[in-house]
Design an enzyme around this catalytic site. Structure first.
Site, PDB file in Angstrom:
ATOM      1  N   ASP A 364      -9.999  -4.626  52.916  1.00 26.23           N
ATOM      2  CA  ASP A 364     -10.368  -4.534  54.327  1.00 26.23           C
ATOM      3  C   ASP A 364      -9.755  -5.720  55.067  1.00 26.23           C
ATOM      4  OD1 ASP A 364     -12.309  -4.296  56.770  1.00 26.23           O
ATOM      5  OD2 ASP A 364     -12.823  -2.559  55.554  1.00 26.23           O
ATOM      6  N   ASP A 476      -8.651   0.652  62.206  1.00 24.65           N
ATOM      7  CA  ASP A 476      -9.825   0.187  62.948  1.00 24.65           C
ATOM      8  C   ASP A 476      -9.491  -0.054  64.418  1.00 24.65           C
ATOM      9  OD1 ASP A 476     -12.439  -0.621  63.299  1.00 24.65           O
ATOM     10  OD2 ASP A 476     -12.406  -2.011  61.611  1.00 24.65           O
ATOM     11  N   MET A 477     -10.519  -0.227  65.246  1.00 23.07           N
ATOM     12  CA  MET A 477     -10.338  -0.491  66.679  1.00 23.07           C
ATOM     13  C   MET A 477     -11.659  -1.073  67.169  1.00 23.07           C
ATOM     14  SD  MET A 477     -10.662   0.489  69.992  1.00 23.07           S
ATOM     15  CE  MET A 477      -9.711   0.813  71.435  1.00 23.07           C
ATOM     16  N   ASN A 478     -11.675  -2.388  67.392  1.00 20.11           N
ATOM     17  CA  ASN A 478     -12.967  -3.057  67.525  1.00 20.11           C
ATOM     18  C   ASN A 478     -13.339  -3.592  68.900  1.00 20.11           C
ATOM     19  OD1 ASN A 478     -14.174  -2.787  64.938  1.00 20.11           O
ATOM     20  ND2 ASN A 478     -12.580  -4.110  64.134  1.00 20.11           N
ATOM     21  N   ASP A 546     -20.926   1.553  61.365  1.00 21.82           N
ATOM     22  CA  ASP A 546     -21.049   0.298  60.621  1.00 21.82           C
ATOM     23  C   ASP A 546     -22.439   0.159  60.011  1.00 21.82           C
ATOM     24  OD1 ASP A 546     -18.505  -0.671  60.859  1.00 21.82           O
ATOM     25  OD2 ASP A 546     -18.935  -2.114  62.445  1.00 21.82           O
TER      26      ASP A 546
HETATM   27  C1  GLA Z   1     -15.167  -3.266  61.898  1.00 19.54           C
HETATM   28  C2  GLA Z   1     -15.317  -2.131  60.902  1.00 19.54           C
HETATM   29  C3  GLA Z   1     -15.810  -2.687  59.591  1.00 19.54           C
HETATM   30  C4  GLA Z   1     -14.807  -3.698  59.071  1.00 19.54           C
HETATM   31  C5  GLA Z   1     -14.545  -4.774  60.097  1.00 19.54           C
HETATM   32  C6  GLA Z   1     -13.388  -5.672  59.706  1.00 19.54           C
HETATM   33  O1  GLA Z   1     -16.389  -3.832  62.205  1.00 19.54           O
HETATM   34  O2  GLA Z   1     -16.180  -1.144  61.407  1.00 19.54           O
HETATM   35  O3  GLA Z   1     -15.995  -1.656  58.641  1.00 19.54           O
HETATM   36  O4  GLA Z   1     -13.600  -3.045  58.738  1.00 19.54           O
HETATM   37  O5  GLA Z   1     -14.256  -4.232  61.379  1.00 19.54           O
HETATM   38  O6  GLA Z   1     -13.120  -6.650  60.641  1.00 19.54           O
END
Ligand code: GLA
Length: 747
Positions: A364, A476-478, A546
Site C-alpha cells: 500500500d 486511490d484518491m484521497n 475505510d
Molecule cells: C486511503 C485508503 C486506505 C489506504 C490509505 C493510504 O485512506 O482508503 O486504504 O490505502 O489511503 O494512504
C-alpha cells in the site's frame, strides 16, 4: 434475439422485452412524450393512456395549441420557458442571450450496435438494441440525440443524450441531464444511500415531498455523502414486493439527481451532471455527450432490483477480463505497517503471506521516495531507493518467486506541495489565480482537465507497470476538489473544469487498463468516496470503505448491495481494537462479515497475526474455498435492522447456501428469529453443515430457518456443542457483536 424495439406508424416507440416496456410517442405537436416505464405492454399500437388535455388555469397553453400545457405533459427531454415550469433536462443560452429552445421530433433509427459514448464509460452491447431519436430546434439549429438501449435479458433501459450545435453561433450549456423520467401521479418513497468517510452507503428512505428533493455532489467525486443512485418506490415496497424504478448514473464526478413533485402530482426524475457550478461552451459544429444512466424496473421489490443490477453490472459493465474470476486472497500492508515499510519488512510480510497460504501481497502507500508520512511525494512515483534499495521490480520478483501475486498502491490524481512534480509545475494543480489552495490530507489535486498533466502521470505509471511484474493496482484518491479552476482554460470556460477533469481521468484509466489488460485494478477513494458505475466500468472492484470494523461494515455492505454485486467490493480482516472506531470484535465476526465481499484478505501487523495465526489460517482456507461463490454467487438481504442482520449467499452452482447472521448488541431472553431464504429449489433437500439436520427448499423458503439463539445468561439451552443440538438450534455464547455463518449443502 427477439426484436426489442418497435416503432408504430403513428410514432409510438416501444422498447420491450418479455418483462418490461419503455414507451414514448410523438404528440401531434411533435413533442416527445413519455408514456410508460414498467411491466411489458403488448400491442403498443393500441396504447392510448396518453396525457389528458384539460383546461389548466394559470398554466399557459403551449404556443398555439389548445388545452396543451407542457407544465403537466410527461416528456422525454423537456426544456424550460415554453409552458413547463419544472426543472428542465436541458437549459442553455443561445446567441440572443435567452434560454428558450423548442425541440421537436425529427427522426429515429434503430441501431443494432450500441454506440460508445465519447470519452465516457458506458454499458456494453450485451443482448440489446438501441433507439436513437433526434429532436431539433429550428430557430437555433441545435439537435438533441437521445439514446435508449433495452436488453433482452435484464430489466434495464440505459439512456444518454448528445447535444449537437449545427449553427454558426456559440451555445452556452448550463444544465444537461442524461435522463428525464416523468412518472405517473402516485404516492412514492425515495430510497437513496450516503453518509461520510468510513460510513458510506447509509440507507435513507423518505416519502417524496411536494416540491423538489435532490441528492448531489459538488465535491469532484461522486462522493461518500450521496451515491449517484435513487429508487422511486411504492410506499409498501419490501425486499420481495412492490414496484421500483431505479436510476444509477455511470459517472464519477459532480452529479445531481433531482426529483420534483408538482401541483398536479406529476413526478419528474432528472439525473446527470450537476448543473451547479457547470457551464459548457458549445462552439459551432461541436457536440456534448452526457454520461449514461441505467434505469431498472422491478415489480417484485428491492431484491429483484438488486439481482438485476448485480447481473447487469457483472455481465455488461465490469471489465470482462476479470468479471467472473475468483479474486486472490491477500495481505495488504496498510493496517499492518502504514508508512513504516521497507524492502525487508515487505519481504517479511510476503513470507508471512505465503505461510498463511494467502495468494497476493499488496504494497500500500509508502513505497516511493520520501513517502514516510502523508505530507510529501505524491505525483513523483519514483521508488524509494533508500528503503527499497533493490527497486520495486526486484522486490516484486522476489515476492512472486514465493508463489504470490504482487500488488501496489497509487494515488495518480494527487500531488503534495513537497514534491518534485509540484516544484516543476506549480500550475498543474486545480487552483485559481491569487488565492491560496486549500489542502486535504496535505494534498493538492492535479489538474486532469489538462491533457499534458494526464500524459505525465500516464508515463510515470507506465514506467512502473512496464516491468511486467505487477498483478494488481489499488488506485486511490484521497481528497475532494476546492478552488476549482484550471490554468489551461480561458476565463469563459472555467465552468468546464470539473467535467473535463472527469474526461481526463477516464482517458488515463482507459489508456492504462487497455495497455495492461492483465493488471487487476481496484478503485478506492478514501474508501467509498467514488464507488460508482463510472469507475467500476474500468475497474472490477472497489475498496468500499475505510471502515474495517465488521460491525461498522454491516450497514455499508448492506447498503452497497442494493446496487453493486459482491464481486465489486473488497474487505480484509482488521486488527483489534479497530483503527477506525476502536471496537473489539472476535476474529470469527471479522471473518463472517468479510466473507460477504468479492475479495477478501488481511491487513494486520506481524505481531497481531502471530497471536491468532491458527484461526487466521483456517479462515483463509474458507475464503479460498468460497472465492468463486463470492464473485459469482447470488446475494440476498434477508433481514436488516439496527441490531440484527441476516444475509444469504447462494453459491454459483446453487448447491451451497451461506447464511450470515449478525447480532450487534446482546439482549437477555432473546426473541427467536427465523430467516426466510430465497430462490431455492423447493423440492431439493439441504443439509446443515456439521449437523444431521435436513431441510427441504420449500421449508427454508416458506417456514424459514431458525437463526441461532444468543445466550447471554448461560441459560439452560446453552450447550457446549454449538451446532447439532437436537432442537436444531445453534446456540451462541452471548455478549455483543456475535455472529454465525451457517452453511447448507444441497444433498
Ligand atoms: C486511503 C485508503 C486506505 C489506504 C490509505 C493510504 O485512506 O482508503 O486504504 O490505502 O489511503 O494512504
Amino acid at each position: 434475439m427477439p426484436t426489442l424495439i418497435q416503432v408504430t406508424a403513428d410514432n409510438v416507440f416501444a422498447l420491450s422485452n418479455s418483462r418490461i416496456s419503455y414507451l414514448m410517442r410523438v404528440s401531434p405537436e411533435g413533442i416527445l412524450e413519455h408514456l410508460h416505464f414498467g411491466a411489458t405492454i403488448s400491442n403498443p399500437e393500441t396504447f392510448n393512456a396518453h396525457h389528458k388535455r384539460v383546461m389548466r388555469s394559470l398554466s399557459p397553453e403551449f404556443q398555439d395549441t389548445h388545452r396543451y400545457s407542457l407544465s403537466d405533459v410527461p416528456q422525454e427531454f423537456p426544456v424550460f420557458g415554453t409552458s413547463d415550469y419544472r426543472q428542465p433536462a436541458l437549459h442553455a443560452r443561445n446567441v440572443n442571450g435567452n434560454s428558450i429552445f423548442d425541440f421537436r421530433y425529427r427522426k429515429n433509427s434503430i441501431l443494432k450496435t450500441k454506440p460508445k459514448l465519447e470519452g465516457l464509460p458506458s454499458a456494453r452491447q450485451g443482448n440489446s438494441e438501441t433507439l436513437e431519436i433526434e429532436l431539433h430546434d429550428d430557430v437555433h439549429n441545435v439537435s438533441v440525440l437521445l439514446y435508449y438501449t433495452i436488453y433482452s435479458d435484464y430489466d434495464v433501459v440505459t439512456r444518454s443524450a448528445k447535444i449537437i450545435n449545427h449553427s454558426a453561433n456559440e451555445l452556452k450549456l448550463e444544465q444537461v441531464f442524461s435522463t428525464c423520467l416523468d412518472l405517473p401521479q402516485e404516492d412514492y418513497e425515495v430510497l437513496h444511500f450516503g453518509g461520510s468517510w468510513a460510513r458510506e452507503f447509509g440507507e435513507h428512505r423518505n416519502a417524496l415531498p411536494y416540491g423538489r428533493f435532490s441528492i448531489e455532489s459538488a465535491r469532484g467525486t461522486s462522493s461518500a455523502q450521496h451515491q449517484p443512485f435513487v429508487a422511486i418506490i411504492e410506499p409498501s415496497t419490501t425486499e420481495t414486493q412492490g414496484q421500483v424504478v431505479a436510476t444509477a448514473l455511470v459517472y464519477s464526478g459532480n452529479f445531481s439527481i433531482n426529483i420534483e413533485r408538482n401541483e398536479y402530482n406529476d413526478v419528474r426524475v432528472l439525473a446527470g451532471i450537476n448543473p451547479f457550478n457547470f457551464a459548457w461552451t458549445l462552439k459551432s459544429t461541436e457536440s456534448f455527450t452526457t454520461p449514461e444512466v441505467v434505469h431498472v424496473y422491478s415489480n417484485q421489490g428491492l431484491d429483484s432490483m438488486s439481482q438485476t443490477f448485480h447481473g447487469f453490472i457483472q455481465n455488461n459493465m465490469s471489465p470482462e477480463r476479470f468479471a467472473h474470476e475468483p479474486r486472490p486472497s491477500y495481505l495488504n500492508t496498510w493496517e499492518a505497517a502504514y508508512f513504516d515499510i521497507t524492502e525487508e519488512k515487505v519481504f517479511e510480510l510476503a513470507k508471512l503471506t505465503r505461510s498463511l497460504d494467502l495468494e497476493m501481497l499488496v504494497v500500500d502507500d509508502g513505497w516511493f521516495e520520501g513517502r514516510t508520512d502523508d505530507r510529501r511525494s505524491l505525483g513523483d512515483w519514483t521508488p524509494d531507493k533508500k528503503r527499497f534499495s533493490s527497486g520495486i521490480p526486484a522486490l516484486a520478483k522476489k515476492v512472486k518467486d514465493l508463489g504470490l501475486k504482487f500488488g501496489i498502491w497509487f494515488e495518480p490524481e494527487m500531488t503534495n506541495a513537497d514534491s518534485q512534480l509540484f516544484r516543476d509545475h506549480p500550475d498543474w494543480i486545480l487552483h485559481v489565480p491569487n488565492r491560496k489552495s486549500s489542502t486535504g490530507r496535505n494534498q493538492l489535486t492535479l489538474d486532469f482537465s489538462r491533457p499534458e498533466v494526464v500524459d505525465n502521470i500516464f508515463q510515470k505509471m507506465d514506467t512502473v507497470f512496464s516491468c511486467g511484474l505487477i498483478d494488481y493496482v489499488k488506485w486511490d484518491m484521497n481528497r475532494t476538489f476546492t478552488e476549482l479552476g484550471s490554468a489551461g482554460l480561458p476565463a469563459n470556460q472555467q465552468g468546464e473544469v470539473a467535467h473535463r477533469y472527469m474526461l481526463g481521468l477516464y482517458s488515463l484509466v482507459s489508456r492504462l487498463t487497455e495497455k495492461y489488460p492483465d493488471i487487476f485494478f481496484e478503485n478506492c477513494a478514501s474508501g467509498g468516496n467514488r464507488h460508482d458505475l463510472g469507475m467500476l466500468s474500468y475497474m472490477n472492484q472497489s475498496w468500499v470503505s475505510d471502515m474495517s470494523d465488521p460491525i461498522g461494515r454491516l450497514a455499508i455492505q448492506n447498503g452497497a448491495s442494493h446496487i453493486y454485486p459482491l464481486s465489486t467490493y473488497t474487505s480484509y480482516l482488521c486488527p483489534v481494537p479497530n483503527h477506525q472506531n476502536g471496537r473489539v470484535t472476535s476474529m470469527e465476526t471479522r471473518f463472517n462479515v468479510a466473507f460477504f465481499c468479492g475479495n477478501r484478505g488481511l491487513s494486520m501487523s506481524i505481531d497481531d497475526i502471530e497471536k491468532d495465526k491458527d484461526d487466521i489460517k483456517q479462515y483463509i482456507q474458507q475464503f479460498k474455498a468460497s472465492a468463486n461463490d463470492a464473485v459469482n454467487g447470488a446475494f440476498h438481504r434477508l433481514y436488516y435492522t439496527q441490531n440484527q442482520v441476516c444475509w444469504q449467499l447462494s453459491s454459483a452452482d446453487e448447491k451451497t447456501l451461506y447464511i450470515g447472521y449478525f447480532v450487534v448488541l446482546g439482549e437477555p431472553n432473546m426473541k427467536f428469529k427465523r430467516a426466510y431464504l430465497r430462490n431455492l429449489d423447493s423440492d431439493a433437500m439441504y443439509k446443515l453443515q456439521d449437523s444431521e439436520r435436513l431441510y427441504s427448499g420449500s421449508q427454508l423458503m416458506h417456514a424459514g430457518l431458525d437463526l441461532p439463539y444468543v445466550s447471554v445468561t448461560q441459560d439452560a439451552l446453552a450447550s457446549p456443542s454449538r451446532v447439532g443440538d437436537e432442537q436444531g438450534l445453534q446456540v451462541l455464547d452471548g455478549g455483543d457483536f456475535v455472529s454465525s455463518l451457517l452453511v447448507l449443502e444441497k444433498v
